[in-house]
Design a protein around this motif. Structure first.
Motif, short mmCIF file in Angstrom:
data_model
loop_
_atom_site.label_atom_id
_atom_site.label_comp_id
_atom_site.label_asym_id
_atom_site.label_seq_id
_atom_site.Cartn_x
_atom_site.Cartn_y
_atom_site.Cartn_z
N VAL A 27 0.84 -1.20 0.00
CA VAL A 27 0.00 0.00 0.00
C VAL A 27 0.87 1.26 0.00
N GLY A 28 1.88 1.28 0.87
CA GLY A 28 2.75 2.45 0.96
C GLY A 28 3.47 2.71 -0.35
N GLY A 29 4.02 1.66 -0.94
CA GLY A 29 4.78 1.82 -2.18
C GLY A 29 3.91 2.34 -3.30
N VAL A 30 2.75 1.72 -3.50
CA VAL A 30 1.88 2.13 -4.61
C VAL A 30 1.38 3.55 -4.39
N LEU A 31 1.07 3.85 -3.13
CA LEU A 31 0.59 5.22 -2.84
C LEU A 31 1.66 6.25 -3.21
N ILE A 32 2.90 6.01 -2.80
CA ILE A 32 3.98 6.95 -3.14
C ILE A 32 4.11 7.08 -4.65
N GLY A 33 4.12 5.92 -5.33
CA GLY A 33 4.29 5.93 -6.79
C GLY A 33 3.24 6.79 -7.47
N ILE A 34 1.96 6.59 -7.10
CA ILE A 34 0.88 7.32 -7.76
C ILE A 34 0.94 8.82 -7.43
N LEU A 35 1.07 9.13 -6.12
CA LEU A 35 1.07 10.54 -5.73
C LEU A 35 2.24 11.28 -6.37
#
Lengths: 236, 290
Positions: free
Chosen positions: B245-253
């Protein structure tokens, strides 16, 4: 079947056990009693191999197990139920039990059978089977630790302070269970306790540890009557 | 701002996010099993990239499949050697600082070895994972597609391994209670060796995947190493779903931020987010308590 002869154990430079010898025969319950810091847990940890012995030897069913790595001992059939229970807090009760059989290659039917055996001994665990072990009460965790020890069909089982921090009602239950394990499966048992009276009343023989040395040993029934033991450990 | 463009930003954000997630998973494996942080983890990713591109593909001329297998195997062995040389001997020392310094030094050694063996200039594999796929008006690069597919497969494989194999379950035991694990008959040191081996394999897979995004160089993994750490903090430290969750959130934002701020500042997003989380919600989004 277990023979400990003249072991000396050190923590760094401090000697914890002095020439300790003990023996456990078939189907026997043997208790080791003594005050805090007398070396009871050290003795258990030396048998299982967590503590290294400097001199002396330990033999199990004719095999020399002195200073054997602790994770090997369980394959020889020696199970240690540690002080403070040491369950796997994030795993369910059921998985904790299954991990108790890590050293065995059970089929799923055999696994179920062994779990049922534990549940029969401690019906409370069955109710809590899906619950995380960390959320159990102290008594239930102790039941789980004992049950987990049973899962691998041990040839010898070592209980370290099973009554530690438990309510008196539960303590009785725990000792009943230990006697039952010994009777049902003819598993020899070593029980280490500060609760000297309870331990001696269920055991055949008793060793008394004092400052790392065996000060008395003999039949529990006789030691229970000995004035010296009475005075030191049984409150008069 | 067209819909297709935003979709494209989101999809490439997800791909990059999965890279951060895998970085986060790779050091979480070691953190959970030994309680130590591996400060050379980004260097291991770099080593994986160098081994694949520099050694197996360019020098030895292997095909991509053979090179991948060779890289994964050699990194697994590297991981086990690192475990035997650093983690296991040092983890029981009086202070964890010994092992931490050990991993920092190892990172330096790996970096200098790469410089000596493969040279200091950056290079690339011509044509590796280049090209695009078109879905209607949305264009996705081949590299991003592969990253997403590989990451998902890797996560599934790790889950299956941890929950359905005996040595995977043993790893759970080692994480939770090393004394009890020993008493169950689990060889704790050997188990840690295998865990670190697996972590090195994950590193090598990340290394191969990022070759197409950055060229192979000595500094290629500096940024993803730290952002992977941020992913763990934001998602929930020491917890796999949190890593993802953390990784994907950073990537998208990070990718969407280029719509409102100049794109040279997009690297700040992860760190600002991490600081905000440390101040406001230190257990991370999924709030897993250890």
């Amino acid at each position: 079947m277990l023979k400990v002869s003249d072991i000396n154990v050190f923590y760094g430079k401090v000697q914890a056990l002095f020439d300790v010898s003990m023996e456990v025969g078939e189907n026997e319950i043997v208790s080791v009693i003594g005050a805090n810091g007398a070396g009871k847990t050290t003795l258990m940890k030396s048998i299982i191999g967590i503590n290294k012995t400097q001199t002396g030897g330990i033999e199990f069913n004719g095999k020399n197990i002195t200073n054997q790595k602790p994770h090997i001992s369980i394959y020889d059939g020696i199970v240690y139920v540690p002080e403070g229970r040491e369950v796997f807090p994030e795993m369910s009760v059921e998985i904790n039990l299954e991990m108790g059989a890590f050293s065995k290659k059970y089929s799923s039917a055999q696994m179920q059978e062994h779990k049922e055996e534990v549940y029969q001994l401690f019906p409370r665990l069955k109710e809590r089977a899906k619950q995380k072990a960390g959320t159990l009460s102290g008594g239930e965790q102790q039941m789980l630790a004992i049950g987990r020890g049973m899962m691998s069909d041990p040839a010898l089982i070592l209980f370290d302070e099973p009554s530690l921090g438990l309510a008196p009602v539960i303590v009785d239950e725990m000792f009943d269970a230990i006697v039952e394990i010994n009777k049902l499966k003819n598993t020899p048992v070593i029980i280490v306790e500060q609760n000297a009276f309870m331990a001696m009343s269920i055991s055949n023989r008793t060793y008394v540890l004092e400052n790392g040395k065996i000060s008395h040993s003999g039949l529990s029934s006789e030691l229970l009557e000995s004035p010296e033991i009475k005075k030191a450990y049984l409150g008069g | 701002m067209s819909f297709a463009m935003i979709m494209q930003l989101i999809i490439s954000g997800i791909a990059l996010g999965f890279i951060y997630s895998m970085v986060s998973i790779e050091y979480t494996l070691i953190f959970n099993s030994t309680g130590l942080l591996n400060f050379s983890h980004d260097k291991l990713i770099m080593l994986g990239a160098y081994a694949f591109a520099g050694q197996f593909v360019l020098r030895m001329g292997c095909g991509y499949v053979v090179a991948t297998i060779a890289t994964v195997l050699s990194m697994f062995i590297t991981g086990i050697l690192i475990a035997k040389g650093i983690f296991n001997p040092l983890r029981n020392m009086a202070s964890p600082i010994f092992a931490v310094i050990g991993t920092v030094i190892m990172g330096r050694i790996i970096k200098e070895l790469c410089r000596i063996i493969w040279g200091a200039t950056a290079f690339n594999i011509p044509g590796f994972m280049k090209g695009t796929f078109k879905f209607g008006s949305i264009v996705i690069t081949r590299a991003n597609t592969y990253i997403i597919i590989v990451a998902v497969l890797l996560v599934i494989a790790l889950q299956l391994y941890f929950n359905h194999t005996k040595s995977g379950k043993a790893m759970h035991c080692v994480q939770q209670n090393k004394t009890a694990a020993t008493l169950m008959g689990i060889n704790v040191s050997q188990n840690i060796n295998i865990t670190i081996g697996i972590s090195a394999v994950v590193c090598s897979i990340i290394g191969i995947l990022v070759i197409s995004l950055f060229s192979v160089s000595l500094t290629m993994t500096n940024m993803i190493g730290i952002k992977g750490f941020a992913a763990g903090v934001i998602g929930g430290f020491g917890y796999f779903p949190g890593c993802i969750v953390g990784g994907v959130l950073i990537g998208i934002l990070e990718n969407l931020s280029t719509l409102v701020i100049p794109s040279i500042y997009k690297d700040c997003v992860a760190f600002v987010l991490m600081i905000v989380f440390l101040l406001v919600q230190p257990k991370g989004i999924l709030g897993h308590k250890k």
